[in-house]
Design an enzyme around this catalytic site. Structure first.
Site, PDB file in Angstrom:
ATOM      1  N   GLY A  41       2.463  -3.751 -10.793  1.00 44.51           N
ATOM      2  CA  GLY A  41       1.394  -3.973  -9.824  1.00 44.51           C
ATOM      3  C   GLY A  41       1.065  -2.707  -9.038  1.00 44.51           C
ATOM      4  O   GLY A  41       1.627  -1.634  -9.278  1.00 44.51           O
ATOM      5  N   VAL A  57       1.416  -2.094  -5.607  1.00 45.90           N
ATOM      6  CA  VAL A  57       2.498  -1.692  -4.704  1.00 45.90           C
ATOM      7  C   VAL A  57       3.784  -1.440  -5.500  1.00 45.90           C
ATOM      8  O   VAL A  57       4.456  -0.412  -5.327  1.00 45.90           O
ATOM      9  CB  VAL A  57       2.734  -2.763  -3.616  1.00 45.90           C
ATOM     10  CG1 VAL A  57       3.942  -2.400  -2.759  1.00 45.90           C
ATOM     11  CG2 VAL A  57       1.484  -2.917  -2.748  1.00 45.90           C
ATOM     12  N   ASP A  74       8.047 -13.419 -16.853  1.00 46.35           N
ATOM     13  CA  ASP A  74       7.123 -14.324 -16.183  1.00 46.35           C
ATOM     14  C   ASP A  74       7.919 -15.062 -15.116  1.00 46.35           C
ATOM     15  O   ASP A  74       8.966 -15.649 -15.414  1.00 46.35           O
ATOM     16  CB  ASP A  74       6.501 -15.313 -17.185  1.00 46.35           C
ATOM     17  CG  ASP A  74       5.336 -16.078 -16.546  1.00 46.35           C
ATOM     18  OD1 ASP A  74       5.481 -16.544 -15.392  1.00 46.35           O
ATOM     19  OD2 ASP A  74       4.286 -16.199 -17.190  1.00 46.35           O
ATOM     20  N   LEU A  75       7.432 -15.017 -13.895  1.00 40.54           N
ATOM     21  CA  LEU A  75       8.150 -15.659 -12.775  1.00 40.54           C
ATOM     22  C   LEU A  75       8.384 -17.140 -13.031  1.00 40.54           C
ATOM     23  O   LEU A  75       9.270 -17.748 -12.444  1.00 40.54           O
ATOM     24  CB  LEU A  75       7.356 -15.488 -11.479  1.00 40.54           C
ATOM     25  CG  LEU A  75       7.233 -14.080 -10.901  1.00 40.54           C
ATOM     26  CD1 LEU A  75       6.198 -14.069  -9.777  1.00 40.54           C
ATOM     27  CD2 LEU A  75       8.576 -13.575 -10.398  1.00 40.54           C
ATOM     28  N   ASP A 107       0.693  -9.084   6.363  1.00 37.29           N
ATOM     29  CA  ASP A 107       0.160  -9.333   7.703  1.00 37.29           C
ATOM     30  C   ASP A 107      -0.706 -10.602   7.727  1.00 37.29           C
ATOM     31  O   ASP A 107      -1.057 -11.095   8.809  1.00 37.29           O
ATOM     32  CB  ASP A 107      -0.628  -8.122   8.221  1.00 37.29           C
ATOM     33  CG  ASP A 107      -1.669  -7.613   7.239  1.00 37.29           C
ATOM     34  OD1 ASP A 107      -1.892  -8.257   6.194  1.00 37.29           O
ATOM     35  OD2 ASP A 107      -2.268  -6.555   7.526  1.00 37.29           O
ATOM     36  N   TYR A 124      -3.151 -17.853   0.716  1.00 36.02           N
ATOM     37  CA  TYR A 124      -2.232 -16.739   0.452  1.00 36.02           C
ATOM     38  C   TYR A 124      -1.242 -16.578   1.611  1.00 36.02           C
ATOM     39  O   TYR A 124      -0.030 -16.496   1.408  1.00 36.02           O
ATOM     40  CB  TYR A 124      -3.057 -15.468   0.248  1.00 36.02           C
ATOM     41  CG  TYR A 124      -2.270 -14.179   0.230  1.00 36.02           C
ATOM     42  CD1 TYR A 124      -1.520 -13.818  -0.882  1.00 36.02           C
ATOM     43  CD2 TYR A 124      -2.297 -13.306   1.322  1.00 36.02           C
ATOM     44  CE1 TYR A 124      -0.807 -12.619  -0.900  1.00 36.02           C
ATOM     45  CE2 TYR A 124      -1.599 -12.109   1.305  1.00 36.02           C
ATOM     46  CZ  TYR A 124      -0.856 -11.776   0.186  1.00 36.02           C
ATOM     47  OH  TYR A 124      -0.150 -10.586   0.177  1.00 36.02           O
ATOM     48  N   LYS A 143       2.925 -17.077   1.821  1.00 32.58           N
ATOM     49  CA  LYS A 143       3.830 -16.033   2.324  1.00 32.58           C
ATOM     50  C   LYS A 143       4.750 -16.613   3.402  1.00 32.58           C
ATOM     51  O   LYS A 143       5.946 -16.301   3.442  1.00 32.58           O
ATOM     52  CB  LYS A 143       3.024 -14.843   2.859  1.00 32.58           C
ATOM     53  CG  LYS A 143       2.377 -14.012   1.774  1.00 32.58           C
ATOM     54  CD  LYS A 143       3.433 -13.437   0.857  1.00 32.58           C
ATOM     55  CE  LYS A 143       2.946 -12.381  -0.087  1.00 32.58           C
ATOM     56  NZ  LYS A 143       3.996 -11.918  -1.015  1.00 32.58           N
TER      57      LYS A 143
HETATM   58  N1  LIG Z   1      -1.869  -4.620  -1.902  1.00 34.51           N
HETATM   59  C1  LIG Z   1      -1.827  -4.851  -0.593  1.00 34.51           C
HETATM   60  O1  LIG Z   1      -2.682  -4.342   0.164  1.00 34.51           O
HETATM   61  C2  LIG Z   1      -0.728  -5.721  -0.018  1.00 34.51           C
HETATM   62  C3  LIG Z   1      -0.736  -5.948   1.368  1.00 34.51           C
HETATM   63  C4  LIG Z   1       0.262  -6.730   1.935  1.00 34.51           C
HETATM   64  C5  LIG Z   1       1.262  -7.244   1.125  1.00 34.51           C
HETATM   65  N2  LIG Z   1       1.248  -7.020  -0.203  1.00 34.51           N
HETATM   66  C6  LIG Z   1       2.315  -7.613  -1.017  1.00 34.51           C
HETATM   67  O2  LIG Z   1       2.848  -6.652  -1.908  1.00 34.51           O
HETATM   68  C7  LIG Z   1       3.224  -7.291  -3.113  1.00 34.51           C
HETATM   69  C8  LIG Z   1       2.545  -6.602  -4.294  1.00 34.51           C
HETATM   70  O3  LIG Z   1       1.129  -6.661  -4.140  1.00 34.51           O
HETATM   71  P1  LIG Z   1       0.153  -5.811  -5.086  1.00 34.51           P
HETATM   72  O4  LIG Z   1      -1.012  -5.445  -4.284  1.00 34.51           O
HETATM   73  O5  LIG Z   1       0.936  -4.769  -5.778  1.00 34.51           O
HETATM   74  O6  LIG Z   1      -0.306  -6.921  -6.135  1.00 34.51           O
HETATM   75  P2  LIG Z   1      -0.757  -6.727  -7.661  1.00 34.51           P
HETATM   76  O7  LIG Z   1      -1.255  -5.350  -7.921  1.00 34.51           O
HETATM   77  O8  LIG Z   1      -1.647  -7.877  -7.978  1.00 34.51           O
HETATM   78  O9  LIG Z   1       0.599  -6.905  -8.468  1.00 34.51           O
HETATM   79  C9  LIG Z   1       1.184  -8.169  -8.630  1.00 34.51           C
HETATM   80  C10 LIG Z   1       2.422  -8.041  -9.483  1.00 34.51           C
HETATM   81  O10 LIG Z   1       2.921  -9.362  -9.717  1.00 34.51           O
HETATM   82  C11 LIG Z   1       3.075  -9.526 -11.121  1.00 34.51           C
HETATM   83  N3  LIG Z   1       2.851 -10.927 -11.494  1.00 34.51           N
HETATM   84  C12 LIG Z   1       1.743 -11.668 -11.324  1.00 34.51           C
HETATM   85  N4  LIG Z   1       1.903 -12.883 -11.871  1.00 34.51           N
HETATM   86  C13 LIG Z   1       3.155 -12.890 -12.405  1.00 34.51           C
HETATM   87  C14 LIG Z   1       3.920 -13.846 -13.109  1.00 34.51           C
HETATM   88  N5  LIG Z   1       3.436 -15.056 -13.432  1.00 34.51           N
HETATM   89  N6  LIG Z   1       5.172 -13.505 -13.500  1.00 34.51           N
HETATM   90  C15 LIG Z   1       5.687 -12.289 -13.214  1.00 34.51           C
HETATM   91  N7  LIG Z   1       5.021 -11.338 -12.542  1.00 34.51           N
HETATM   92  C16 LIG Z   1       3.763 -11.638 -12.141  1.00 34.51           C
HETATM   93  C17 LIG Z   1       2.032  -8.636 -11.751  1.00 34.51           C
HETATM   94  O11 LIG Z   1       2.380  -8.380 -13.101  1.00 34.51           O
HETATM   95  P3  LIG Z   1       1.234  -7.965 -14.194  1.00 34.51           P
HETATM   96  O12 LIG Z   1       0.296  -7.059 -13.466  1.00 34.51           O
HETATM   97  O13 LIG Z   1       2.007  -7.257 -15.266  1.00 34.51           O
HETATM   98  O14 LIG Z   1       0.586  -9.229 -14.650  1.00 34.51           O
HETATM   99  C18 LIG Z   1       2.149  -7.407 -10.854  1.00 34.51           C
HETATM  100  O15 LIG Z   1       3.248  -6.636 -11.241  1.00 34.51           O
HETATM  101  C19 LIG Z   1       2.855  -8.753  -2.977  1.00 34.51           C
HETATM  102  O16 LIG Z   1       3.985  -9.465  -2.542  1.00 34.51           O
HETATM  103  C20 LIG Z   1       1.814  -8.736  -1.879  1.00 34.51           C
HETATM  104  O17 LIG Z   1       1.791  -9.958  -1.174  1.00 34.51           O
HETATM  105  C21 LIG Z   1       0.273  -6.260  -0.802  1.00 34.51           C
END
Ligand SMILES: NC(=O)c1ccc[n+]([C@@H]2O[C@H](COP(=O)([O-])OP(=O)(O)OC[C@H]3O[C@@H](n4cnc5c(N)ncnc54)[C@H](OP(=O)(O)O)[C@@H]3O)[C@@H](O)[C@H]2O)c1
Length: 294
Positions: free
Chosen positions: A31, A33, A63-64, A128, A150, A154
Site C-alpha cells: 500500500g 503507507v 488475504d486478510l 484521525d 471508515y 477504526k
Molecule cells: N493514506 C493516508 O492518508 C492514511 C491516513 C491515516 C491513516 N491511514 C492508515 O494507514 C494504513 C494504510 O493506508 P494506505 O493509505 O497505505 O492504504 P492503501 O494504499 O489502500 O493500502 C492498503 C493495503 O491494504 C492491503 N489490503 C487491502 N485489502 C486487503 C485484503 N483483503 N487482504 C490483505 N491485504 C489487503 C492492500 O494490499 P494490495 O494493495 O496488494 O491489494 C494494501 O497493501 C491504513 O490502516 C489506513 O487506515 C492512512
C-alpha cells in the site's frame, strides 16, 4: 545545507543500532503507507511484508480474510506486527460497511488471538477519522466520535487493542509524499485538473517520516498520535505540492457539496500528542525533500 543541497530539506534520522532492531511483520506493505515503511525497513530490519492484489518485489501474498494463514503468519516469532492493511478509501468503506468491517476490524481480532501469550506487539495504524473534526486539535485524551463508516471501523479496531492491553495504536493524519509503488497521493495530481477542498483542514504528515517516527514510538502502549507540523487546507496542500513539483495540473478549489462525495468528512483534523514531542517535518522541509527526490 543537507545532503540534497537544501538549507531546510527534511532528512531521515539515523536508525537505532542493529541489536535494538525488532523482527517485523508488515501487513499491507504493497500500500501507500505500508510501501513507505517497507522501503525504509527492508534494508535495515528482518521484515516480512504482505500484499493482497498488487504484488511487489520481496512481498508475500496474504488475504486478510484467510484467517488461518493470517494467524499462522502473525504467530511466526515476530517482535512487531505492524498492521497497515485494510479498506482505506473512505467512499469504498461508506458504500460497503460490511466489507469495511470484514477488512478493518475482524483481522484485528484474529491477530490479537494469534498473538495472545507471545511477546509480540501489534502496532495498529489508525486514523484521525476517529474524530468528528469539531475541535481545534485532538490529543490522545480526546473522546472519539467518528462521522463515517471508515472512522467507525477504526474505532472498533482500536477498542479491540485497548481491551487486550499491551499493544500500540498510532493515529496518523492525511499522508502525503511519493510511495515506492502505490502512489495514491501523487496520482491525484496526474489529471489536467485536481479538485481540492478549501473547507477541509488537516495537519498532513510526510510519508518518509513515518517509519523513523514509528521506530521512536513503538516502545509505547495504548494510543499515540503522530501529526504533521503545519495546519493547512486540502487545497493549500495540493497547491503547494503542485508548485513544488511543477506538475502540469491545475488545482481547483472545491467545497463540500460541490466535491460530490457521499461520505461525511470531519472539517478540521489536527493531531497533537501529550505523550511525546514528535511531530512530522514542516511542509517547507518535506516539499524540499520531495522535490529533490522526485
Ligand atoms: N493514506 C493516508 O492518508 C492514511 C491516513 C491515516 C491513516 N491511514 C492508515 O494507514 C494504513 C494504510 O493506508 P494506505 O493509505 O497505505 O492504504 P492503501 O494504499 O489502500 O493500502 C492498503 C493495503 O491494504 C492491503 N489490503 C487491502 N485489502 C486487503 C485484503 N483483503 N487482504 C490483505 N491485504 C489487503 C492492500 O494490499 P494490495 O494493495 O496488494 O491489494 C494494501 O497493501 C491504513 O490502516 C489506513 O487506515 C492512512
Amino acid at each position: 545545507m543537507n545532503r540534497y543541497g537544501r538549507p531546510d530539506g527534511w532528512e531521515a534520522p539515523r536508525e537505532p543500532p542493529a541489536d535494538s532492531r525488532p523482527r517485523i511483520l508488515l501487513l499491507g506493505a504493497s500500500g501507500f503507507v505500508g510501501g513507505g515503511l517497507w522501503h525504509r525497513w527492508a534494508p535495515r530490519h528482518a521484515v516480512v511484508g504482505t500484499y493482497a492484489t498488487r504484488p511487489a518485489p520481496g512481498l508475500v501474498r496474504l488475504d486478510l480474510r484467510d484467517e488461518a494463514r493470517l494467524a499462522a503468519l502473525a504467530a511466526d516469532g515476530f517482535d512487531l506486527v505492524v498492521h497497515a492493511a485494510g479498506l482505506v478509501p473512505l467512499e469504498a468503506a461508506e458504500a460497503d460497511p460490511a466489507l469495511a468491517h470484514r477488512l478493518n476490524v475482524r483481522p484485528v481480532e484474529v491477530l490479537l488471538d494469534a498473538l495472545r501469550g507471545s511477546a509480540a506487539k501489534l502496532v495498529l495504524l489508525s486514523s484521525d477519522n476517529v474524530f468528528d473534526g469539531t475541535r481545534p486539535r485532538y490529543t490522545e485524551a480526546d473522546p472519539r466520535s467518528p462521522v463515517n463508516v471508515y472512522g467507525r471501523t477504526k474505532v472498533a479496531a482500536e477498542d479491540l487493542l485497548l481491551a487486550e492491553g499491551g499493544h500500540l495504536i498510532v493515529r496518523i493524519p492525511l499522508v502525503f509524499g511519493r510511495g515506492p509503488w502505490a502512489n495514491t497521493f501523487l496520482s491525484r495530481l496526474a489529471a489536467p485538473t485536481t479538485p481540492a477542498r478549501t473547507d477541509l483542514v488537516c495537519a498532513p504528515v510526510y510519508l518518509p517520516s513515518i517509519a523513523p517516527a514509528l521506530a521512536r514510538l513503538w516502545h509505547h502502549t495504548g494510543v499515540v498520535h503522530y501529526g504533521g507540523a503545519d495546519v493547512v487546507t486540502r487545497f493549500e496542500l495540493m497547491s503547494r505540492v503542485q508548485q513544488a513539483l511543477d506538475l502540469p495540473t491545475r488545482v481547483v478549489p472545491t467545497q463540500g457539496t460541490a466535491a460530490g462525495s457521499g461520505c461525511r468528512r470531519p472539517p478540521r483534523l489536527v493531531l497533537r500528542s501529550t505523550r511525546h514531542r514528535l511531530l512530522g517535518p514542516t511542509l517547507d522541509s518535506a516539499l524540499a525533500h520531495l522535490a529533490a527526490t522526485f
